[in-house]
Design a protein around this motif. Structure first.
Motif, short mmCIF file in Angstrom:
data_model
loop_
_atom_site.label_atom_id
_atom_site.label_comp_id
_atom_site.label_asym_id
_atom_site.label_seq_id
_atom_site.Cartn_x
_atom_site.Cartn_y
_atom_site.Cartn_z
N LEU A 35 0.86 -1.25 0.03
CA LEU A 35 0.03 -0.10 -0.14
C LEU A 35 0.93 1.27 0.21
CD1 LEU A 35 -2.66 -1.24 2.50
CD2 LEU A 35 -2.90 -0.84 0.25
N ARG A 36 2.32 1.10 -0.15
CA ARG A 36 3.01 2.30 -0.11
C ARG A 36 2.68 3.52 -0.68
NH1 ARG A 36 8.93 0.34 -0.16
NH2 ARG A 36 8.12 -1.10 -1.87
N LEU A 37 2.67 3.24 -2.10
CA LEU A 37 2.04 4.42 -3.16
C LEU A 37 0.99 4.11 -3.73
CD1 LEU A 37 2.81 7.26 -4.11
CD2 LEU A 37 4.23 6.14 -5.84
N TYR A 38 0.03 4.35 -3.41
CA TYR A 38 -1.51 4.19 -3.64
C TYR A 38 -2.10 5.42 -4.57
CZ TYR A 38 -6.37 2.49 -2.35
OH TYR A 38 -7.65 2.26 -2.22
N LEU A 39 -2.23 5.00 -5.99
CA LEU A 39 -2.56 5.80 -6.72
C LEU A 39 -4.06 5.67 -7.07
CD1 LEU A 39 -2.35 8.08 -8.97
CD2 LEU A 39 -1.92 6.03 -10.82
N VAL A 40 -4.84 6.97 -6.96
CA VAL A 40 -6.07 7.30 -7.19
C VAL A 40 -6.45 7.79 -8.43
CG1 VAL A 40 -8.55 7.83 -6.29
CG2 VAL A 40 -6.57 7.10 -4.74
N THR A 41 -7.19 7.10 -9.33
CA THR A 41 -7.38 7.76 -10.60
C THR A 41 -8.08 8.95 -10.64
OG1 THR A 41 -9.23 6.37 -11.22
CG2 THR A 41 -7.10 5.50 -11.67
N GLU A 42 -8.12 9.67 -11.76
CA GLU A 42 -8.71 10.90 -11.83
C GLU A 42 -9.87 10.67 -12.96
OE1 GLU A 42 -7.14 15.20 -12.95
OE2 GLU A 42 -6.78 14.90 -10.79
N GLU A 43 -11.08 11.04 -12.50
CA GLU A 43 -12.11 10.53 -13.67
C GLU A 43 -12.17 11.33 -14.98
OE1 GLU A 43 -17.11 9.94 -13.36
OE2 GLU A 43 -15.93 10.61 -11.70
N SER A 44 -11.50 12.59 -15.26
CA SER A 44 -11.75 13.05 -16.27
C SER A 44 -10.86 12.74 -17.38
CB SER A 44 -11.36 14.81 -15.95
OG SER A 44 -10.21 15.01 -15.55
#
Length: 210
Positions: free
Chosen positions: A8-17
């Protein structure tokens, strides 16, 4: 991938646009720079659009040996065989979701205070998303959390905690030595000119978290 093996160290959350082709390029670059898990977050798309994007990302991330977490939508997570589901305080109860998904599927819960964190742990969450830590344009109605409250949550639970909310290269160092398992970022990677370099720079600081 077993729950205990998810990094879980670097957890990328996407951007919807961002369109799918650009999104897959950003994700591929960011994983090569150190992103260890990706959460697909879609709030305003149709179910079909969400499913198509999730299925495409699952294929890409399988090739990169990187887990995919789906935000909110248990049906989408099950449909594409995602590695996990992440829920908020207004989603289906964790106890209900645990009955719906396979035991090996990781479940994360967003929390903003100690009471929510302890409840999520009691109910069987695998990890916590704690925030918002800093002001963020991704969630403009979120009230930033005091760092001392973040530390208290990390001290009080035995499951991994990931900080989220407005985290970027300028402020991530403030989160070192707080007991965090990692940091979740959105625009610091999604809007970077070089997602690989941005990810690598963030990970260098995250290595000092514990």
């Amino acid at each position: 991938m077993k729950k205990s093996q998810i990094d879980l160290r670097l957890y990328l959350v996407t951007e919807e646009s961002i369109a799918l082709e650009s999104l897959t390029n950003i994700i591929s670059e960011s994983v090569s720079g150190g992103v260890s898990v990706v959460q697909l977050r879609e709030k305003n798309q149709s179910s079909l659009s969400f499913y198509k994007k999730a299925a495409a990302l699952k294929q890409v991330l399988n090739e990169l040996s990187t887990p995919l977490i789906i935000n909110d939508r248990v049906d989408i997570a099950l449909a594409v065989g995602a590695d996990g589901i992440h829920i908020g305080q207004d989603d289906l109860p964790l106890s209900v979701i645990k009955q719906m998904v396979p035991d090996e599927m990781i479940i994360g819960v967003s929390v903003s205070n100690l009471e929510e964190a302890l409840e999520a742990e009691r109910n069987g969450a695998d990890y916590l998303g704690v925030g918002s830590i800093f002001p963020t344009k991704t969630k403009q109605d979120a009230t930033p959390m005091a760092i001392r409250d973040l530390e208290e949550i990390c001290r009080s639970v035995s499951i991994p905690a990931v900080a989220i909310g407005g985290i970027n290269a300028d402020n991530i160092a403030l989160l070192t030595e707080k007991g965090l398992a990692g940091a979740a970022v959105v625009s610091a990677i999604m809007e970077a000119k070089n997602p690989k370099m941005a990810s690598s720079s963030l990970l260098d600081i995250i290595k000092d978290f514990t």
